[in-house]
Design an enzyme around this catalytic site. Structure first.
Site, PDB file in Angstrom:
ATOM      1  N   TRP A 101      30.813  -1.759 -43.974  1.00  0.00           N
ATOM      2  CA  TRP A 101      30.978  -0.859 -42.828  1.00  0.00           C
ATOM      3  C   TRP A 101      32.199   0.019 -42.992  1.00  0.00           C
ATOM      4  CZ3 TRP A 101      26.566  -0.363 -40.928  1.00  0.00           C
ATOM      5  CH2 TRP A 101      25.710  -1.452 -40.718  1.00  0.00           C
ATOM      6  N   ASP A 171      37.243  -0.442 -35.995  1.00  0.00           N
ATOM      7  CA  ASP A 171      35.858  -0.793 -35.688  1.00  0.00           C
ATOM      8  C   ASP A 171      35.868  -2.282 -35.342  1.00  0.00           C
ATOM      9  OD1 ASP A 171      33.190  -1.541 -35.695  1.00  0.00           O
ATOM     10  OD2 ASP A 171      32.738  -0.702 -37.675  1.00  0.00           O
ATOM     11  N   LYS A 195      26.291  -6.476 -31.269  1.00  0.00           N
ATOM     12  CA  LYS A 195      26.817  -7.663 -31.925  1.00  0.00           C
ATOM     13  C   LYS A 195      27.252  -8.688 -30.876  1.00  0.00           C
ATOM     14  CE  LYS A 195      25.956  -5.511 -35.605  1.00  0.00           C
ATOM     15  NZ  LYS A 195      26.794  -4.644 -36.409  1.00  0.00           N
TER      16      LYS A 195
HETATM   17  C1  LIG Z   1      26.639  -3.469 -37.203  1.00  0.00           C
HETATM   18  C2  LIG Z   1      27.920  -2.814 -37.485  1.00  0.00           C
HETATM   19  C3  LIG Z   1      28.022  -1.418 -37.601  1.00  0.00           C
HETATM   20  C4  LIG Z   1      26.846  -0.506 -37.481  1.00  0.00           C
HETATM   21  O1  LIG Z   1      26.362  -0.462 -36.209  1.00  0.00           O
HETATM   22  P1  LIG Z   1      25.184   0.521 -35.781  1.00  0.00           P
HETATM   23  O2  LIG Z   1      25.231   0.424 -34.301  1.00  0.00           O
HETATM   24  O3  LIG Z   1      23.933  -0.013 -36.379  1.00  0.00           O
HETATM   25  O4  LIG Z   1      25.502   1.869 -36.281  1.00  0.00           O
HETATM   26  C5  LIG Z   1      29.275  -0.888 -37.835  1.00  0.00           C
HETATM   27  N1  LIG Z   1      30.352  -1.659 -37.950  1.00  0.00           N
HETATM   28  C6  LIG Z   1      30.293  -3.000 -37.858  1.00  0.00           C
HETATM   29  C7  LIG Z   1      31.525  -3.820 -38.007  1.00  0.00           C
HETATM   30  C8  LIG Z   1      29.073  -3.618 -37.619  1.00  0.00           C
HETATM   31  O5  LIG Z   1      29.001  -4.958 -37.537  1.00  0.00           O
END
Ligand SMILES: *Cc1c(COP(=O)(O)O)cnc(C)c1O
Length: 360
Positions: A101, A171, A195
Site C-alpha cells: 500500500w 494511511d 478494514k
Molecule cells: C485495503 C487498504 C488500502 C486500499 O483500500 P481501498 O479502499 O481498496 O482503496 C490502502 N491502504 C491500506 C493500509 C489498506 O489496508
C-alpha cells in the site's frame, strides 16, 4: 442463522450488534417509513446521522479543534492521489515504503512531483519496520508519508518516524480506532472504512485545517480538493450515505465498549494469545520481526504449501474463514480487527493446536 469467525483482511468482520441494529432499521428508520438507503442526504434525519458520526469520532479520538473530519469516497487508494494533489506545494514528498500500500502511494505521488523513497523494508519482504529515527528527510519535503499498519505483511510502526519537523501523513486504514491516537502528531490521517470501521465506500480523512487549501496542484478535480469537502461538510455531492450510517453505529459501539483505551487492551489481549501460540508452536511461525508486529493483521506459515492449504481448508470447514494469506507472503493471515471477539481468536488457537497435534 449461523455466523462464522471471519478473519478477512477487508472487507472484514463488523460488530454483530451493529449489523442487527441496521437490519432492524433497514425498512423503517425510526418511524420515517423508509430506510437510510432510500433517504435524501439533505434530510434532517441524515444530517443527524452524519453529524453524530463526526462528533462521535471526534470524541473517540479526542480530535482537536484545529482538525477537520471528512467522509469521502474513492477508497483509500484515491487518497494516494488526493494527498499529493492537495499537499505537494513544493512538489517534493518523502515516502517510507513498508508494503504494497505504501508502494502504491509512492508510485502515485510520482505522477505529481518528486517522490523520494527515504526508507524501505522490501529487502526482507516487508517483514519489519525500518529504523526511522534519523532518515534523510528532504529539506523541502511537503510531507513524510507512512502506511502505519501494513495489512498484507502484518507490521505496524512501533513508534512514529522522526519527520524532522515535516508534516506526517498516515494511511491508518487497517488500524483505525484500534487504539488511542495522538492526532496532533499528524498533518493528515486517512482510513478506508472496510478494514476496521464499516462497509467499503467510505474513507475518513482527518486533516489539520491549515492544510486545507485553495492553491492545490493544477488539474486537481473539484471532488478531490479537501477544501471542497470541508466547505460542504462532506456533502458537496451525494456521500456514501449508508456506509456513513454504519460507521456511525460502529463509533457508538466503540464508545459503549469503553473507547479506544479499552479497545487497545482488548486487541492486545487477542493478539498476545495468537502470538504466544505462534512463538511456542513447532509447526506454525509468524513472519514478522517481533518489534514490528501488528495487533490487527497476523500472518503465519508452516513452511509447507500443502500443509498450509490443508490447514486453510480444514479451518474453513470448522467455521474459521478467510485465513488465506496474501499471495506475496503465502501461508495464512488472521486479521483480528476490533469486531473480532476474543472467543474467535481462542477458537482459532484451539484449532491450530489440534491441527498441529494431528499432523505431526
Ligand atoms: C485495503 C487498504 C488500502 C486500499 O483500500 P481501498 O479502499 O481498496 O482503496 C490502502 N491502504 C491500506 C493500509 C489498506 O489496508
Amino acid at each position: 442463522m449461523s455466523r462464522v469467525y471471519n478473519f478477512a483482511a477487508g472487507p472484514a468482520v463488523l460488530p454483530e450488534e451493529v449489523l442487527q441494529e441496521a437490519a432492524d432499521e433497514m425498512l423503517d428508520y425510526r418511524g420515517c417509513g423508509l430506510g437510510v438507503m432510500e433517504m435524501s442526504h439533505r434530510s434532517s434525519e441524515f444530517a443527524q446521522i452524519i453529524g453524530d458520526a463526526k462528533q462521535d469520532l471526534i470524541d473517540l479520538m479526542g480530535i482537536p479543534e484545529e482538525y477537520e473530519v471528512l467522509f469521502v469516497q474513492g477508497g483509500a487508494s484515491q487518497q494516494f492521489a488526493a494527498v499529493p494533489m492537495n499537499l505537494m506545494q513544493n512538489k517534493v514528498a518523502d515516502y517510507i515504503v513498508t508494503g504494497q500500500w505504501a508502494k502504491k502511494a509512492f508510485s502515485e505521488a510520482k505522477i505529481f512531483g518528486e517522490a523520494n523513497k527515504i526508507a524501505s523494508s522490501e529487502d526482507k519482504t516487508f517483514s519489519y519496520i525500518p529504523d526511522c529515527s534519523d532518515l534523510p528527510v528532504s529539506e523541502n519535503a511537503d510531507y513524510v508519508y507512512i502506511c502505519e499498519n501494513n495489512t498484507i505483511y502484518g507490521t505496524k510502526y512501533p513508534q512514529l518516524p522522526n519527520t524532522k519537523g515535516k508534516i506526517l501523513v498516515a494511511d491508518q486504514s487497517s488500524m483505525f480506532l484500534s487504539e488511542p491516537c495522538d492526532v496532533t502528531k499528524y498533518g493528515l490521517i486517512f482510513a478506508g472504512a472496510q478494514k476496521n470501521i464499516g462497509p467499503a465506500g467510505v474513507v475518513v480523512v482527518i486533516i489539520r485545517k491549515d492544510l486545507i487549501r485553495e492553491d492545490v496542484l493544477p488539474f486537481t478535480p473539484t471532488m478531490l480538493k479537501y477544501k471542497t469537502q470541508a466547505d460542504n461538510d462532506s456533502l458537496y455531492n451525494t456521500p456514501p450515505a449508508y456506509g456513513i450510517y454504519i460507521c456511525g453505529k460502529v463509533f457508538k459501539w466503540l464508545k459503549k465498549m469503553g473507547g479506544l483505551e479499552a479497545m487497545k487492551e482488548r486487541n492486545e489481549k487477542k493478539a498476545k494469545l495468537l502470538y504466544d501460540f505462534l512463538d511456542a508452536s513447532q509447526m506454525f511461525q509468524g513472519t514478522v520481526e517481533k518489534g514490528s508486529r501488528s495487533i490487527m493483521n497476523v500472518p503465519f506459515v508452516t513452511g509447507d504449501d500443502d500443509l498450509n492449504a490443508k490447514f486453510i481448508k480444514e479451518a474453513t470447514a470448522a467455521g474459521l474463514v478467510q485465513l488465506k494469506g496474501h499471495r506475496t507472503v503465502g501461508g495464512m493471515r488472521a486479521s483480528i480487527y476490533n469486531a473480532m471477539p476474543y472467543e474467535g481468536v481462542e477458537a482459532l488457537v484451539k484449532f491450530m493446536e489440534e491441527f498441529e497435534a494431528a499432523n505431526k
